[in-house]
Each structure stands twice: as structure tokens, then as C-alpha cells.
Design a protein around this motif. Structure first.
Motif, PDB file in Angstrom:
ATOM      1  N   PRO A  69       0.807  -1.229   0.000  1.00  0.00           N
ATOM      2  CA  PRO A  69       0.000   0.000   0.000  1.00  0.00           C
ATOM      3  C   PRO A  69       0.835   1.272   0.000  1.00  0.00           C
ATOM      4  O   PRO A  69       0.323   2.350  -0.307  1.00  0.00           O
ATOM      5  N   HIS A  70       2.129   1.164   0.339  1.00  0.00           N
ATOM      6  CA  HIS A  70       3.003   2.337   0.365  1.00  0.00           C
ATOM      7  C   HIS A  70       3.796   2.471  -0.926  1.00  0.00           C
ATOM      8  O   HIS A  70       4.698   3.319  -1.006  1.00  0.00           O
ATOM      9  N   SER A  71       3.478   1.671  -1.921  1.00  0.00           N
ATOM     10  CA  SER A  71       4.198   1.702  -3.185  1.00  0.00           C
ATOM     11  C   SER A  71       3.231   2.036  -4.321  1.00  0.00           C
ATOM     12  O   SER A  71       2.026   1.784  -4.230  1.00  0.00           O
ATOM     13  N   ASP A  72       3.761   2.598  -5.385  1.00  0.00           N
ATOM     14  CA  ASP A  72       2.956   2.909  -6.572  1.00  0.00           C
ATOM     15  C   ASP A  72       3.099   1.843  -7.650  1.00  0.00           C
ATOM     16  O   ASP A  72       2.518   1.981  -8.728  1.00  0.00           O
ATOM     17  N   GLU A  73       3.864   0.784  -7.368  1.00  0.00           N
ATOM     18  CA  GLU A  73       4.081  -0.258  -8.374  1.00  0.00           C
ATOM     19  C   GLU A  73       2.821  -1.103  -8.506  1.00  0.00           C
ATOM     20  O   GLU A  73       2.336  -1.681  -7.536  1.00  0.00           O
ATOM     21  N   MET A  74       2.281  -1.183  -9.721  1.00  0.00           N
ATOM     22  CA  MET A  74       1.037  -1.936  -9.971  1.00  0.00           C
ATOM     23  C   MET A  74       1.397  -3.396 -10.259  1.00  0.00           C
ATOM     24  O   MET A  74       1.410  -3.854 -11.401  1.00  0.00           O
ATOM     25  N   ASP A  75       1.699  -4.137  -9.198  1.00  0.00           N
ATOM     26  CA  ASP A  75       2.213  -5.506  -9.356  1.00  0.00           C
ATOM     27  C   ASP A  75       1.283  -6.573  -8.772  1.00  0.00           C
ATOM     28  O   ASP A  75       1.693  -7.718  -8.586  1.00  0.00           O
ATOM     29  N   GLY A  76       0.047  -6.184  -8.467  1.00  0.00           N
ATOM     30  CA  GLY A  76      -0.863  -7.155  -7.862  1.00  0.00           C
ATOM     31  C   GLY A  76      -2.203  -7.221  -8.575  1.00  0.00           C
ATOM     32  O   GLY A  76      -2.554  -6.366  -9.390  1.00  0.00           O
ATOM     33  N   TYR A  77      -2.965  -8.280  -8.222  1.00  0.00           N
ATOM     34  CA  TYR A  77      -4.250  -8.523  -8.889  1.00  0.00           C
ATOM     35  C   TYR A  77      -5.287  -8.963  -7.848  1.00  0.00           C
ATOM     36  O   TYR A  77      -4.959  -9.587  -6.841  1.00  0.00           O
TER      37      TYR A  77
END
Length: 323
Positions: A69-77
């Protein structure tokens, strides 16, 4: 779509639906049954992309977001339950019965094992899950009677069957399967007596057997079937009768009632049995022979005695004719 691909897609939906947060591709690869067959990272990536496209083509909205939640990386689904579930649908009674039957048979024959494995694997991995999110898989009807599968297949293929009911062998052409208050009945032509009958599956004494070739008979018009279903459908359990049942005997009859405290012959238990049709309960008691005794005066006892006397008289006449 191949069976194994379908199972993998179901497991993927479960994994994405029951987790409250976005999960990574690596977690999905570990959690979802079926991705283990991908030998390389590239093979897994291609398989996962195809599966996402297949689900989106079916209308399943797969969200993409950060696993941290503290990252902007869109690495989840994940799949949001609010986006997955259908809005309220209003069905007719017949439509609801068909949908419930399909979900029941599908769940019992194919889904229970796979869903169990998927949930066990998710829990063992430490992933947070929300089992309530799987309510869409819960069947509304059950089809646990051993004879259901054979009768259902016979109905679909128009194949005659044979089975024993109330001590009598029946040759039968199934027309329709009917569920009432969790109890399954089969409606059709009883070839043995030459008229339509409705039989309760749980009272079929043996496993139905194929008694002809597929396509051996033609179904009547739906209006005709509906009319017979309405006339033969069991009514409310408006009355009851006390029956003394021999211990460890007449299980089908015993299971219909409730034990009561009453004087009874040695080796017998007294059971109060509700019934809708007098002729039906009389037939059930007579078919139990000496294992069942009507334990109170009334029309049921009178009919049982009358029918048994008729059988004895017939047997006596046959014996005299032979001698």
C-alpha cells in the motif's frame, strides 16, 4: 475449453476473489493449482496472460494495483466481490429450479474437490481468505440420492429404466425430475401398470438399471407432463399413523417417522409416520410384511388388513388350483 484449463480458471477466480488485498504474480503462481505445469517464468507469464484474457472475456473484472500500500508499483491482482456478483435476478419457479439443479449437479460432481483443494492451499500458505466470498458456488438443491444420476441420464437420453419400488419391479420411462422441500421425485410412465406415476427417489429399493436403448420413447407435450405432475404431486403431510416396526428392519419406513413412547411387541419400536396419501402409506406398510404393524385403529389399519387378506385369499386360490 479443456477440463484442466477450466479447473485452473476456477482456482484463479477463487484466489483473486477471497483475498482482501492485491496479490502478486509470484503468489498466484504458488497458490493456484495448475500453474505448476509451467516449467519456465516465460511459460507461466504466457499462461497467466491467457487466463486473464479468458476471464475478462467472460465478464470477470480483474483489478490491477500495488501489493504494497506504500508503493505505486502496480504488481498485484484481485477481483472485487461487488464487481463479481450479479445484481438481483428474478426468475420464474421453473427457471429457478433449473438453475438450482444445474448448480447442484455441477458442484457435487466437479467442484467440491477442486474448491476444497484451492481453499486448503490458500490457507496453508498463510493468505488471508474470506470463505463467505464463495457463496456463489453453493448449490440451492442437492442430488444425493444414489439413483439420481442414472435417472437423470435416462431422462436426457430417453432411455427406459427398471427399479424396485414398494416391493414391485417397475419398467419406467422418465419424463421429469421434481424437487419438493429437498426431496426428489421422478415423474414418468410406469410401463408395468400402463399409466403415469411419480416415485420418490429415496424409496427406490435398488439401483435403477438400464432397460432399453437410448431414444426408445418420446416425451409427451410439456402441458401433458405439467398436468400429470400437478395431479400426482405429493400433497401436504396432513395425517399420521402409529406403526410398530421391528428393530433393525424396514429402514425406509422407519426413516419417515419419529419414535414415540408406547407399548409394543418385544423387538419392535413404535414410530409415528406422517403421510399425504392413504393409499401410499398403506402400500408402504404392506410391503414391509411382518416387520410393520399398524398400532392404532383407523382407516389405515383397515386398508392394510383388507389388502393383506386379499393377498392371502389369492395365494390360497392359487394353491387350490395347483392341487
Amino acid at each position: 475449453m479443456a477440463a484442466r484449463n477450466s479447473e485452473r480458471l476456477i482456482n484463479l477466480v477463487i484466489a483473486l476473489l477471497v483475498t482482501p488485498r492485491f496479490i502478486s504474480r509470484e503468489s498466484i503462481r504458488d497458490l493456484v493449482e495448475g500453474y505448476a505445469q509451467a516449467k519456465t517464468d516465460g511459460a507461466f507469464q504466457r499462461m497467466f496472460e491467457r487466463d486473464k484474457e479468458d476471464l475478462r472475456a467472460l465478464g470477470v473484472d480483474i483489478q490491477v494495483g500495488p501489493t504494497d500500500p506504500h508503493s505505486d508499483e502496480m504488481d498485484g491482482y484481485r477481483i472485487r466481490p461487488d464487481d463479481f456478483y450479479l445484481p438481483p435476478i428474478h426468475l420464474t419457479a421453473q427457471e429457478a429450479t433449473l438453475v438450482s439443479l444445474a448448480s447442484s449437479v455441477w458442484n457435487e460432481s466437479m467442484m467440491a474437490h477442486e474448491v476444497g483443494k484451492a481453499m486448503a492451499k490458500l490457507s496453508a500458505s498463510g493468505a488471508e481468505t474470506s470463505p463467505g466470498g464463495l457463496s456463489f458456488l453453493a448449490p440451492q438443491l442437492t442430488a444425493a440420492d444414489p439413483s439420481f444420476a442414472i435417472l437423470w441420464e435416462a431422462l436426457l437420453t430417453r432411455t427406459p429404466v427398471g427399479f424396485t419400488y414398494h416391493g414391485r419391479m417397475r419398467q419406467f420411462h422418465p419424463w421429469r425430475m421434481i424437487s419438493r422441500t429437498g426431496v426428489w421425485y421422478v415423474l414418468g410412465q410406469d410401463v408395468t401398470v400402463g399409466e403415469p406415476r411419480m416415485f420418490r427417489l429415496s424409496r427406490i429399493a435398488d439401483q435403477p438399471v438400464i432397460a432399453g436403448s437410448p431414444g426408445s420413447y418420446v416425451l409427451p407435450d410439456q402441458e401433458v407432463i405439467a398436468r400429470h405432475a400437478a395431479s400426482l404431486e405429493p400433497g401436504p403431510l396432513a395425517d399420521s399413523v402409529l406403526v410398530a416396526i421391528r428393530e433393525s428392519a424396514a429402514g425406509n419406513l422407519r426413516s419417515r417417522g419419529t419414535p414415540v413412547t408406547a407399548d409394543a411387541p418385544v423387538g419392535y419400536d413404535v414410530v409415528r409416520i406422517p403421510y399425504a396419501r392413504q393409499d401410499e402409506i398403506v402400500s408402504a406398510i404392506c410391503s414391509a410384511g411382518p416387520d410393520a404393524i399398524v398400532w392404532e385403529p383407523g382407516p389405515v389399519r383397515d386398508q392394510v388388513v383388507s389388502r393383506l387378506r386379499a393377498v392371502v385369499g389369492l395365494a390360497t386360490q392359487v394353491e387350490e388350483d395347483i392341487s
